[in-house]
Design a protein around this motif. Sequence first.
Motif, PDB file in Angstrom:
ATOM      1  N   PHE A 294       0.806  -1.217   0.000  1.00 56.19           N
ATOM      2  CA  PHE A 294       0.000   0.000   0.000  1.00 56.19           C
ATOM      3  C   PHE A 294       0.842   1.270   0.000  1.00 56.19           C
ATOM      4  CE2 PHE A 294      -2.778  -3.093   2.183  1.00 56.19           C
ATOM      5  CZ  PHE A 294      -3.734  -3.176   1.190  1.00 56.19           C
ATOM      6  N   GLY A 295       2.042   1.219   0.473  1.00 52.66           N
ATOM      7  CA  GLY A 295       2.850   2.422   0.587  1.00 52.66           C
ATOM      8  C   GLY A 295       2.472   3.164   1.854  1.00 52.66           C
ATOM      9  N   LYS A 296       3.152   4.260   2.108  1.00 53.61           N
ATOM     10  CA  LYS A 296       2.908   5.034   3.316  1.00 53.61           C
ATOM     11  C   LYS A 296       1.743   5.990   3.078  1.00 53.61           C
ATOM     12  CE  LYS A 296       5.113   7.493   6.939  1.00 53.61           C
ATOM     13  NZ  LYS A 296       6.036   7.130   7.926  1.00 53.61           N
ATOM     14  N   ALA A 297       0.840   6.047   4.033  1.00 53.41           N
ATOM     15  CA  ALA A 297      -0.333   6.910   3.919  1.00 53.41           C
ATOM     16  C   ALA A 297       0.066   8.364   4.149  1.00 53.41           C
ATOM     17  CB  ALA A 297      -1.379   6.489   4.941  1.00 53.41           C
ATOM     18  N   ASP A 298      -0.619   9.248   3.472  1.00 54.03           N
ATOM     19  CA  ASP A 298      -0.395  10.679   3.630  1.00 54.03           C
ATOM     20  C   ASP A 298      -1.291  11.172   4.764  1.00 54.03           C
ATOM     21  OD1 ASP A 298       0.176  13.339   3.343  1.00 54.03           O
ATOM     22  OD2 ASP A 298      -0.973  13.598   1.487  1.00 54.03           O
ATOM     23  N   PRO A 299      -0.720  11.632   5.876  1.00 55.17           N
ATOM     24  CA  PRO A 299      -1.562  12.038   7.008  1.00 55.17           C
ATOM     25  C   PRO A 299      -2.439  13.256   6.703  1.00 55.17           C
ATOM     26  CG  PRO A 299       0.752  12.507   7.455  1.00 55.17           C
ATOM     27  CD  PRO A 299       0.706  11.730   6.183  1.00 55.17           C
ATOM     28  N   ILE A 300      -1.979  14.145   5.842  1.00 54.52           N
ATOM     29  CA  ILE A 300      -2.790  15.311   5.492  1.00 54.52           C
ATOM     30  C   ILE A 300      -4.007  14.887   4.673  1.00 54.52           C
ATOM     31  CG2 ILE A 300      -2.789  17.523   4.277  1.00 54.52           C
ATOM     32  CD1 ILE A 300      -1.199  17.474   6.909  1.00 54.52           C
ATOM     33  N   ALA A 301      -3.806  13.969   3.729  1.00 55.23           N
ATOM     34  CA  ALA A 301      -4.933  13.458   2.945  1.00 55.23           C
ATOM     35  C   ALA A 301      -5.917  12.727   3.855  1.00 55.23           C
ATOM     36  CB  ALA A 301      -4.434  12.538   1.841  1.00 55.23           C
ATOM     37  N   ASN A 302      -5.398  12.017   4.847  1.00 52.39           N
ATOM     38  CA  ASN A 302      -6.269  11.343   5.809  1.00 52.39           C
ATOM     39  C   ASN A 302      -7.102  12.354   6.594  1.00 52.39           C
ATOM     40  OD1 ASN A 302      -5.221   8.899   5.025  1.00 52.39           O
ATOM     41  ND2 ASN A 302      -3.816   8.730   6.756  1.00 52.39           N
TER      42      ASN A 302
ATOM     43  N   ILE B 132     -11.164  12.896   6.795  1.00 44.74           N
ATOM     44  CA  ILE B 132     -11.871  12.897   8.081  1.00 44.74           C
ATOM     45  C   ILE B 132     -12.726  14.160   8.205  1.00 44.74           C
ATOM     46  CG2 ILE B 132     -11.545  13.091  10.588  1.00 44.74           C
ATOM     47  CD1 ILE B 132      -9.125  11.208  10.230  1.00 44.74           C
ATOM     48  N   ILE B 133     -12.185  15.295   7.761  1.00 46.43           N
ATOM     49  CA  ILE B 133     -12.935  16.553   7.824  1.00 46.43           C
ATOM     50  C   ILE B 133     -14.181  16.481   6.948  1.00 46.43           C
ATOM     51  CG2 ILE B 133     -12.838  19.024   7.263  1.00 46.43           C
ATOM     52  CD1 ILE B 133      -9.852  18.913   7.963  1.00 46.43           C
ATOM     53  N   LYS B 134     -14.121  15.769   5.846  1.00 46.57           N
ATOM     54  CA  LYS B 134     -15.242  15.672   4.910  1.00 46.57           C
ATOM     55  C   LYS B 134     -16.339  14.714   5.362  1.00 46.57           C
ATOM     56  CE  LYS B 134     -12.601  16.725   0.715  1.00 46.57           C
ATOM     57  NZ  LYS B 134     -12.151  16.193  -0.577  1.00 46.57           N
TER      58      LYS B 134
ATOM     59  N   LYS C 243     -11.059  20.678  17.801  1.00 44.06           N
ATOM     60  CA  LYS C 243     -11.628  20.045  19.000  1.00 44.06           C
ATOM     61  C   LYS C 243     -11.687  18.528  18.828  1.00 44.06           C
ATOM     62  CE  LYS C 243     -15.974  19.636  20.166  1.00 44.06           C
ATOM     63  NZ  LYS C 243     -17.372  19.871  20.309  1.00 44.06           N
ATOM     64  N   ASN C 244     -12.102  18.066  17.662  1.00 43.74           N
ATOM     65  CA  ASN C 244     -12.174  16.634  17.394  1.00 43.74           C
ATOM     66  C   ASN C 244     -10.794  15.982  17.474  1.00 43.74           C
ATOM     67  OD1 ASN C 244     -13.369  14.184  16.663  1.00 43.74           O
ATOM     68  ND2 ASN C 244     -12.923  14.537  14.506  1.00 43.74           N
ATOM     69  N   ASN C 245      -9.787  16.633  16.897  1.00 45.20           N
ATOM     70  CA  ASN C 245      -8.431  16.077  16.951  1.00 45.20           C
ATOM     71  C   ASN C 245      -7.885  16.039  18.370  1.00 45.20           C
ATOM     72  OD1 ASN C 245      -8.211  15.468  14.272  1.00 45.20           O
ATOM     73  ND2 ASN C 245      -7.174  17.363  13.721  1.00 45.20           N
ATOM     74  N   ARG C 246      -8.203  17.037  19.166  1.00 45.90           N
ATOM     75  CA  ARG C 246      -7.763  17.034  20.569  1.00 45.90           C
ATOM     76  C   ARG C 246      -8.393  15.889  21.335  1.00 45.90           C
ATOM     77  NH1 ARG C 246      -7.952  23.442  21.727  1.00 45.90           N
ATOM     78  NH2 ARG C 246      -5.963  23.931  20.753  1.00 45.90           N
TER      79      ARG C 246
END
Length: 159
Positions: free
Chosen positions: A71-79, A83-85, A152-155
């Motif tokens: 799969f390769g390494k996931a992009d945390p920003i794309a993740n 999640i925001i969407k 807030k969700n990430n915290r």
Amino acid sequence: MEILEYYYIFLKRKWIILFSFLGVSIITLIWLLTASPIYESKAKILMSDTSSTSPLGNLVEMSDLLSAGSFGKADPIANQIEIIKTRPIFKEVIKSLQFPDKDEMLINVDGFMNQVNISAIRNTNIIVIAYRNKDKNLAAAVANTIASVVVKNNREVNQ
């Protein structure tokens, strides 16, 4: 053809050219005076890397080994963008804003999600949330509320 011939053609059709120019000018002026402005508000979120340090020092972590397969390494920003969407984030934003649509009913979540543009700035850890509306205060409130709900969700997730 010489320039003099072009001049005679212009003189021969000067009324057509003049009325065409005036017609386009009047239509443009009417459109400019009746068009309502649309405001775009943007909020930026800096996503910091909160991954825990390995107790083994600089050795590779197990999660890096597992994700390095096919799969390769996931992009945390794309993740984070995906999640925001999600619907829960937008439901919380709608609940926080408490704004109704034109029919005085709570706004449709799917329709609201389509109005928000979420993107990443290339080669950075910054996510941009953009929202357009005819009301500049609402545009700012929506973008800022989405950003605060995401923070807030990430915290809550990272505690």
